[in-house]
Design a protein around this motif. Structure first.
Motif, PDB file in Angstrom:
ATOM      1  N   ALA A  18       0.696  -1.173   0.103  1.00 57.71           N
ATOM      2  CA  ALA A  18      -0.028   0.112   0.003  1.00 57.71           C
ATOM      3  C   ALA A  18       0.911   1.168   0.043  1.00 57.71           C
ATOM      4  CB  ALA A  18      -0.857  -0.025   1.400  1.00 57.71           C
ATOM      5  N   GLN A  19       1.926   1.208   0.678  1.00 60.89           N
ATOM      6  CA  GLN A  19       3.079   2.309   0.620  1.00 60.89           C
ATOM      7  C   GLN A  19       3.353   2.596  -0.698  1.00 60.89           C
ATOM      8  OE1 GLN A  19       5.534   1.498   3.857  1.00 60.89           O
ATOM      9  NE2 GLN A  19       4.747   3.052   5.280  1.00 60.89           N
ATOM     10  N   ARG A  20       3.545   1.609  -1.426  1.00 63.79           N
ATOM     11  CA  ARG A  20       3.933   1.950  -2.844  1.00 63.79           C
ATOM     12  C   ARG A  20       2.737   2.204  -3.789  1.00 63.79           C
ATOM     13  NH1 ARG A  20       6.721  -3.842  -2.301  1.00 63.79           N
ATOM     14  NH2 ARG A  20       8.673  -3.270  -1.172  1.00 63.79           N
ATOM     15  N   GLY A  21       1.410   2.308  -3.183  1.00 61.46           N
ATOM     16  CA  GLY A  21       0.463   2.562  -4.105  1.00 61.46           C
ATOM     17  C   GLY A  21      -0.488   1.664  -4.550  1.00 61.46           C
ATOM     18  N   ARG A  23      -3.467  -0.226  -4.669  1.00 63.36           N
ATOM     19  CA  ARG A  23      -4.928  -0.010  -4.013  1.00 63.36           C
ATOM     20  C   ARG A  23      -5.493  -1.342  -3.502  1.00 63.36           C
ATOM     21  NH1 ARG A  23      -6.155   4.724  -8.367  1.00 63.36           N
ATOM     22  NH2 ARG A  23      -4.811   6.288  -7.458  1.00 63.36           N
ATOM     23  N   TYR A  26      -4.027  -2.382  -0.160  1.00 65.60           N
ATOM     24  CA  TYR A  26      -4.726  -1.520   0.719  1.00 65.60           C
ATOM     25  C   TYR A  26      -6.065  -1.816   0.990  1.00 65.60           C
ATOM     26  CZ  TYR A  26      -5.033   3.038   3.213  1.00 65.60           C
ATOM     27  OH  TYR A  26      -4.751   4.087   3.974  1.00 65.60           O
ATOM     28  N   HIS A  63      -5.036   6.003   7.298  1.00 69.19           N
ATOM     29  CA  HIS A  63      -4.734   6.537   5.960  1.00 69.19           C
ATOM     30  C   HIS A  63      -3.664   7.864   6.184  1.00 69.19           C
ATOM     31  CE1 HIS A  63      -5.746   7.083   1.836  1.00 69.19           C
ATOM     32  NE2 HIS A  63      -5.847   8.365   2.000  1.00 69.19           N
ATOM     33  N   ARG A  66      -0.045   6.602   7.233  1.00 70.48           N
ATOM     34  CA  ARG A  66       0.393   5.310   6.573  1.00 70.48           C
ATOM     35  C   ARG A  66       1.879   5.517   6.204  1.00 70.48           C
ATOM     36  NH1 ARG A  66      -2.338   7.925   2.757  1.00 70.48           N
ATOM     37  NH2 ARG A  66      -1.365   7.982   0.643  1.00 70.48           N
TER      38      ARG A  66
ATOM     39  N   LEU B  13     -11.233   5.594   0.442  1.00 71.26           N
ATOM     40  CA  LEU B  13      -9.466   5.579   0.875  1.00 71.26           C
ATOM     41  C   LEU B  13      -8.759   4.818  -0.200  1.00 71.26           C
ATOM     42  CD1 LEU B  13      -9.795   5.296   4.859  1.00 71.26           C
ATOM     43  CD2 LEU B  13      -9.586   7.393   3.404  1.00 71.26           C
ATOM     44  N   ALA B  14      -9.153   3.633  -0.378  1.00 69.84           N
ATOM     45  CA  ALA B  14      -8.308   2.863  -1.410  1.00 69.84           C
ATOM     46  C   ALA B  14      -8.176   3.475  -2.754  1.00 69.84           C
ATOM     47  CB  ALA B  14      -8.892   1.507  -1.575  1.00 69.84           C
ATOM     48  N   ARG B  15      -9.616   4.129  -3.310  1.00 72.13           N
ATOM     49  CA  ARG B  15      -9.427   4.672  -4.392  1.00 72.13           C
ATOM     50  C   ARG B  15      -8.564   5.835  -4.612  1.00 72.13           C
ATOM     51  NH1 ARG B  15     -15.006   4.943  -5.139  1.00 72.13           N
ATOM     52  NH2 ARG B  15     -15.088   7.113  -4.313  1.00 72.13           N
ATOM     53  N   ASP B  16      -8.441   6.667  -3.524  1.00 76.44           N
ATOM     54  CA  ASP B  16      -7.668   7.879  -3.491  1.00 76.44           C
ATOM     55  C   ASP B  16      -6.178   7.393  -3.113  1.00 76.44           C
ATOM     56  OD1 ASP B  16      -9.833   9.425  -4.169  1.00 76.44           O
ATOM     57  OD2 ASP B  16     -10.312  10.067  -2.062  1.00 76.44           O
ATOM     58  N   LEU B  17      -6.007   6.259  -2.904  1.00 77.64           N
ATOM     59  CA  LEU B  17      -4.479   5.827  -2.429  1.00 77.64           C
ATOM     60  C   LEU B  17      -3.294   6.601  -3.439  1.00 77.64           C
ATOM     61  CD1 LEU B  17      -3.017   4.350  -0.171  1.00 77.64           C
ATOM     62  CD2 LEU B  17      -2.791   2.632  -1.807  1.00 77.64           C
ATOM     63  N   GLU B  18      -2.504   7.133  -2.537  1.00 76.12           N
ATOM     64  CA  GLU B  18      -1.302   7.707  -3.468  1.00 76.12           C
ATOM     65  C   GLU B  18       0.103   6.942  -2.585  1.00 76.12           C
ATOM     66  OE1 GLU B  18      -0.992   9.640  -5.928  1.00 76.12           O
ATOM     67  OE2 GLU B  18      -3.023  10.100  -6.151  1.00 76.12           O
ATOM     68  N   PRO B  19       0.989   6.609  -3.387  1.00 72.02           N
ATOM     69  CA  PRO B  19       2.222   6.161  -2.954  1.00 72.02           C
ATOM     70  C   PRO B  19       2.859   7.028  -1.712  1.00 72.02           C
ATOM     71  CG  PRO B  19       2.526   6.106  -5.400  1.00 72.02           C
ATOM     72  CD  PRO B  19       1.205   6.837  -4.964  1.00 72.02           C
ATOM     73  N   VAL B  20       3.632   6.540  -0.735  1.00 70.94           N
ATOM     74  CA  VAL B  20       3.925   7.383   0.242  1.00 70.94           C
ATOM     75  C   VAL B  20       5.538   6.773   0.504  1.00 70.94           C
ATOM     76  CG1 VAL B  20       1.898   8.201   1.363  1.00 70.94           C
ATOM     77  CG2 VAL B  20       2.881   5.961   2.173  1.00 70.94           C
TER      78      VAL B  20
END
Lengths: 182, 226
Positions: A18-21, A23, A26, A63, A66, B13-20
């Motif tokens: 998830a940290q890599r994006g 979805r 996640y 969220h 994260r 939240l999953a739909r808007d997920l961006e890498p961090v």
């Protein structure tokens, strides 16, 4: 019964993805965490409706925090800490609620007493001090009474972003109003 | 049965997920903050000058070295605690840092008080020196501003759950290390000055810096959304 270690390892790998994006990873992670978090929150709140609300706050906190999870660390203590903090915040808010309700009552009744005017100004100041994005979400949802979908369309952002901004705005307002009352 | 609102929220939240990018490990963050302290202390010492008799003085009075060691431990404990308070799940490290920091401060304050109380008057108070006390307090606090600001920058990017405790620990810890650096340029050898000008520095800095640091933390936390 799945071993707790296997489950924890699966959650950890989903979180790293998830940290890599990723979805899908996640969504799997959050859905899998949901009963775990709710059970933990319910044990502390003892109230089903409050537990559902706090669980959603935990999801939002997971969220927004994260990036604070370090991949080499176990995930469960990280989630537990976030849930514990959210529950503490809920307990503090509950203790403060009576005072905040007085504030709201003074607002609603157009209280013209010095205390009422002071409280109105406090709320106005608190709203003004929010970042633009949070203030817009709070005003659209709470003052203009729009639905999340309408507010998202008006702001040109996703519904999730509206909820996230409003959540942060409510939390900041609660802190600021609480400080005004102290 | 899961609350449908929670499931809906998860989908959004999953739909808007961006890498961090994960935040830096605590050890690396601590190393960076200590480097900032070292740079600030070096700059301040370059401006104020180093006391040439320092090591001879410490050798003659091991109690003073023990006070400085206590302050150094308090400083590191405070900085570790403040950094750990910004990361969910590291509460055990934060508690440990606070405990070690408090122990270091207790050692410094205890030995400082003992030296002052049991020494001949001439050694305890060699001469009145309010401006010397103030100079060392200001030195320690000024050197402490930079590492504690570093902690605030780290905490703003992380997720500080107890911001007031965090900034108090950061300010007190950074100033405790600042008080050690201040001793390197301090010409006063009396125990009254050691207690007032150095051991008190963490408390003074915590009072002076907590609110500005808290304000900075709140502003930095909101900054990405502006």
């Amino acid at each position: 019964v799945e071993a707790a270690d296997d489950r924890a390892e699966r959650w950890r790998s989903w979180m790293i993805a998830a940290q890599r994006g990723d979805r899908d990873a996640y969504q799997h992670l959050l859905v899998d965490l949901l009963p775990f978090v709710r059970q933990m929150v319910l044990a502390r709140t003892g109230d089903g409706a409050a537990a559902d609300d706090v669980t959603q706050e935990v999801l939002l906190s997971i969220h927004s925090a994260r990036h604070t999870y370090r991949p080499e660390r176990p995930l469960v203590p990280w989630v537990r800490a976030i849930a514990r903090n959210a529950t503490f915040d809920w307990a503090r808010r509950r203790a403060r609620r009576r005072e905040v309700e007085l504030d709201a009552a003074a607002e609603a009744s157009g209280d013209s007493s010095p205390q009422g005017r002071m409280l109105s100004r406090g709320l106005e100041r608190a709203l003004r001090s929010l970042p633009d994005a949070q203030r817009e979400a709070v005003v659209l949802l709470k003052l203009e009474g729009l639905s999340v979908k309408e507010a998202a369309a008006r702001s040109g952002i996703s519904e999730g972003a509206v909820k996230l901004r409003a959540h942060r705005g409510y939390r900041a307002l609660r802190d600021l109003i609480g400080r005004e009352l102290l | 049965v899961s609350d449908p609102r929670s499931l809906e929220l998860i989908r959004e939240l999953a739909r808007d997920l961006e890498p961090v990018r994960p935040i830096a490990p605590l050890l690396r963050a601590l190393a960076a903050v200590v480097l900032v302290w070292a740079a600030a202390a070096a700059a301040a010492l370059a401006a104020a000058g180093v006391q040439p008799q320092l090591f001879a003085g410490l050798y003659a009075a091991p109690g003073v070295a023990a006070v400085l060691a206590g302050l150094a431990v308090a400083g590191l404990g405070g900085l570790v605690a403040s950094l750990a308070l910004a990361v969910p799940g590291r509460e055990d490290v934060a508690r440990g840092g606070l405990a070690i920091g408090a122990a270091g401060l207790a050692v410094a304050a205890g030995i400082g008080t003992l030296l002052f109380a049991t020494s001949p008057a001439a050694a305890a108070i060699s001469r009145a020196g309010g401006s010397d006390h103030l100079a060392c307090l200001v030195f320690a606090t000024a050197v402490g501003v930079f590492p504690s600001a570093g902690v605030v920058v780290f905490a703003a990017r992380a997720a500080a759950a107890r911001p007031l405790v965090l900034v108090l620990a950061a300010a007190a810890g950074a100033a405790a290390l600042g008080a050690v650096a201040a001793k390197l340029s301090c010409a006063r050898a009396d125990y009254a000055h050691l207690a007032v000008g150095h051991v008190l520095a963490p408390a003074v800095a915590a009072l002076a810096l907590a609110l500005p640091l808290l304000f900075a933390l709140r502003r930095l936390q909101r900054w990405p959304e502006r």
